[in-house]
Write a protein that holds these residues in place. Structure first.
Motif, PDB file in Angstrom:
ATOM      1  N   LYS A 218       5.852   2.465  -8.092  1.00 47.79           N
ATOM      2  CA  LYS A 218       4.799   2.941  -8.988  1.00 47.79           C
ATOM      3  C   LYS A 218       5.153   4.210  -9.741  1.00 47.79           C
ATOM      4  CE  LYS A 218       1.048   4.479  -7.047  1.00 47.79           C
ATOM      5  NZ  LYS A 218      -0.152   4.492  -6.175  1.00 47.79           N
ATOM      6  N   SER A 219       6.202   4.924  -9.358  1.00 41.52           N
ATOM      7  CA  SER A 219       6.443   6.265  -9.883  1.00 41.52           C
ATOM      8  C   SER A 219       7.590   6.306 -10.883  1.00 41.52           C
ATOM      9  CB  SER A 219       6.772   7.241  -8.746  1.00 41.52           C
ATOM     10  OG  SER A 219       5.770   7.240  -7.754  1.00 41.52           O
TER      11      SER A 219
ATOM     12  N   GLN B  20       2.037   3.415 -17.271  1.00 34.79           N
ATOM     13  CA  GLN B  20       2.243   1.981 -17.090  1.00 34.79           C
ATOM     14  C   GLN B  20       3.681   1.619 -17.451  1.00 34.79           C
ATOM     15  OE1 GLN B  20      -0.359  -0.014 -15.974  1.00 34.79           O
ATOM     16  NE2 GLN B  20      -1.650   1.798 -15.907  1.00 34.79           N
TER      17      GLN B  20
ATOM     18  N   ASN C  71       4.361  -1.577 -11.840  1.00 32.67           N
ATOM     19  CA  ASN C  71       3.633  -0.911 -10.765  1.00 32.67           C
ATOM     20  C   ASN C  71       3.233  -2.011  -9.787  1.00 32.67           C
ATOM     21  OD1 ASN C  71       1.400  -0.013  -9.149  1.00 32.67           O
ATOM     22  ND2 ASN C  71       1.079   1.688 -10.577  1.00 32.67           N
TER      23      ASN C  71
ATOM     24  N   GLU D   2       1.705  -2.277  -6.970  1.00 29.69           N
ATOM     25  CA  GLU D   2       0.327  -2.356  -6.491  1.00 29.69           C
ATOM     26  C   GLU D   2      -0.526  -3.118  -7.511  1.00 29.69           C
ATOM     27  OE1 GLU D   2      -3.262   0.753  -5.156  1.00 29.69           O
ATOM     28  OE2 GLU D   2      -1.255   1.490  -5.688  1.00 29.69           O
ATOM     29  N   ARG D   3      -0.362  -2.781  -8.773  1.00 32.75           N
ATOM     30  CA  ARG D   3      -1.116  -3.445  -9.833  1.00 32.75           C
ATOM     31  C   ARG D   3      -0.686  -4.904  -9.993  1.00 32.75           C
ATOM     32  NH1 ARG D   3      -3.703  -0.706 -14.080  1.00 32.75           N
ATOM     33  NH2 ARG D   3      -4.177   1.454 -13.571  1.00 32.75           N
TER      34      ARG D   3
END
Length: 552
Positions: free
Chosen positions: A227-228, A440, A504, A506-507
């Protein structure tokens, strides 16, 4: 796995001697055993996913047009798939390794991938696409070298290193999956890794890479995280950017690089400083609290420790946006083919369709879900591509449940398969709109696209006046800054079923992905390969005879 360029060159030559017996492009065979193991990347023992006992997995070294055959044995207790991020799999989405095209490999069984990086060069990586397995490892570097007859726009480096950087959680992928399934979020990562390790300034850090004074080295830097965005920099050294996700670029020098999730850069670093150790730094960007790590790069023959004064990370996302705008396609360089990259004039092609994709976040049954244009994708028991190939798609999904223009305000999310039809060989404009305050990153399988613009605010047709229609970099992943948009252009000339996803993870797991179906009306082998005979069949097509194969 040997990583040094010279050692790998010896290996390739040995295998080539055998492979040349075959007509056409050479074949290279691998056996990968996927297992669980225990390591402590952040000092806490935890379960990770190993490939042939390695974390990260083995570095996959190939050359343009080679045939790569990998027999993957799944020794986990869950179904498993590997995807090859950035490889286009021309006419062959069967090998893409995502749940929309393939049935996962059941526990205790194996599956053999056979793919060819046709007319591609560059720096990529592979990783598990099922569940949240990527959070436990199973990823590794994937490089595609130029053929010897194709000139490269820089001198051969002394060695070629892969640098995998990623954020990391100390909880297992099953625990993290339980969090998301229950409606909880993952929060900030626990740490950052460089090639599976976390270092500390002044700690007993074993050098990750060694350089000879005066020599130049290639470093392939990939953000394989979750995510980062990560900023990468090397103490006291400039990085000359030479390649990005399969494209040679104008060779500018950088003190640091923002590498967004899913992106890969190749840089040249010259050992032109005092002979001693130096820190490489990878740190998170755009989070409330910075998380970072270091790794040691050592000059050969030196035992002098690195300075504790680390180079600073940039501040704010405007800096990152300006860096993106500095990236330019090298119009005179040859990539996988002998003709220069700039001989393809994408800016002169008429756009036939514009698709706007707006990332969406909302509650569904009290739990957080993400989506695109108001639809939160869910995987189907029968992979989309299999349902389509067996002409049973109407029993599994509906096409075009989203419109090309999202609603001005999306207040609800519909949960279901999200598949869009795109006409074969049309030139399409896709605009990613980010109405949120978070960063994003989006990826498209099966293609490279021209990332022509990224700007704050709202996209309108007039924004096309700001597009780079001459030398935008051809790549497969694009970042979208907070409250901003990014536009890409491409020709959909690769028949198959292809995943557009948030990087990402998680998304992506919670629905921020979709598929595009690109069908050739001819149903000919000129446009798409037949289903491989070793394909696992599941869902409603399990046990069915294969359809009549395509012919030329």
């Amino acid at each position: 796995m040997m990583q040094g360029g010279k050692l790998l060159m010896v290996f390739v030559c040995l295998v080539s001697t055998v492979a040349l017996v075959n007509a056409g492009d050479p074949y290279f065979y691998y056996t990968w055993n996927v297992t669980y193991g225990t390591v402590a990347p952040l000092g806490i023992p935890q379960q990770v996913i190993l490939i042939n006992g390695q974390f990260p997995g083995p570095n996959l070294n190939s050359t343009s047009n080679n045939n790569v055959v990998i027999n993957v044995f799944n020794n986990l207790d869950e179904p498993f798939l590997l995807t090859w991020s950035g490889l286009q799999h021309r006419k062959n989405s069967w090998q893409d390794g995502v749940t929309g095209t393939s049935c996962p490999i059941p526990p205790g069984t194996n599956y053999t991938y056979h793919f060819q990086p046709k007319d591609q060069i560059g720096s990529y990586f592979y990783y598990p696409s099922t569940a949240l397995h990527r959070f436990s490892g199973g990823f590794g570097g994937l490089r595609v070298n130029s053929r010897l007859l194709i000139p490269v726009p820089y001198a051969d480096p002394e060695d070629d290193y892969t640098v995998l950087i990623n954020d990391w959680y100390t909880k297992s992928h099953t625990a993290l999956k339980t969090f998301l399934d229950s409606g909880r979020t993952l929060g900030s990562p626990d740490g950052v890794l460089i090639n599976g390790k976390s270092g500390k300034v002044g700690g007993p850090n074993v050098p990750l890479f060694t350089m000879k004074p005066g020599k130049t080295y290639k470093y392939r830097i990939c953000n394989v995280g979750f995510k980062s965005t990560l900023n990468f920099r090397i103490q006291g050294h400039k990085m000359k950017l030479v390649e990005m996700e399969g494209s040679h670029v104008l060779q500018n020098d950088y003190d640091s690089l923002d590498v967004h999730v899913g992106q890969c850069f190749a840089v040249l670093v010259t050992a032109d400083q005092t002979a001693k150790n130096y820190y490489m730094v990878a740190s998170t960007r755009f989070l409330k609290k910075e998380v970072s790590t270091v790794g040691v790069m050592s000059y050969e023959g030196s035992n002098v420790q690195a300075s504790s004064e680390l180079p600073k990370a940039p501040v704010g996302w405007a800096w990152s946006l300006n860096q993106f705008r500095s990236f330019r396609w090298n119009l005179t360089a040859s990539a996988a083919r002998p003709n220069p990259q700039g001989s393809y004039h994408y800016g002169k092609i008429n756009i036939t369709r514009t698709i706007k994709l707006a990332n969406t976040k909302n509650l569904v049954n009290g739990k957080v879900r993400f989506g695109l244009n108001g639809v939160s994708h869910v995987d189907t028991e029968t992979p989309l591509k299999l349902a389509e190939y067996f002409e049973m798609s109407e029993k599994v999904f509906k096409y075009n449940v989203i419109k090309d223009e999202p609603a001005a305000k999306i207040t609800t999310l519909t949960v279901g398969p999200n598949v869009l039809n795109i006409t074969f060989r049309t030139f399409v404009e896709i605009v990613f709109e980010n109405h949120e305050k978070s960063m994003q990153s989006f990826h498209l399988d099966g293609y490279s696209f021209f990332s022509v613009a990224s700007e704050p605010g709202t996209w309108t047709p007039e924004k096309r006046n700001n597009y780079n229609l001459l030398d935008a970099v051809s790549r497969h992943t694009v970042q979208v800054f907070p409250k901003s948009w990014s536009a890409i252009l491409l020709t959909f000339d690769n028949a198959g079923m292809w995943n557009i996803r948030s990087e990402n993870w998680e998304r992506r797991y919670l629905g921020q992905q979709m598929y595009v179906s690109v069908l050739s009306p001819e149903k000919s082998l000129r446009d798409e390969y037949n289903i491989p005979l070793n394909t696992n069949l599941c869902g409603i097509v399990k046990g069915l005879p294969l359809p009549t194969p395509y012919t030329i």
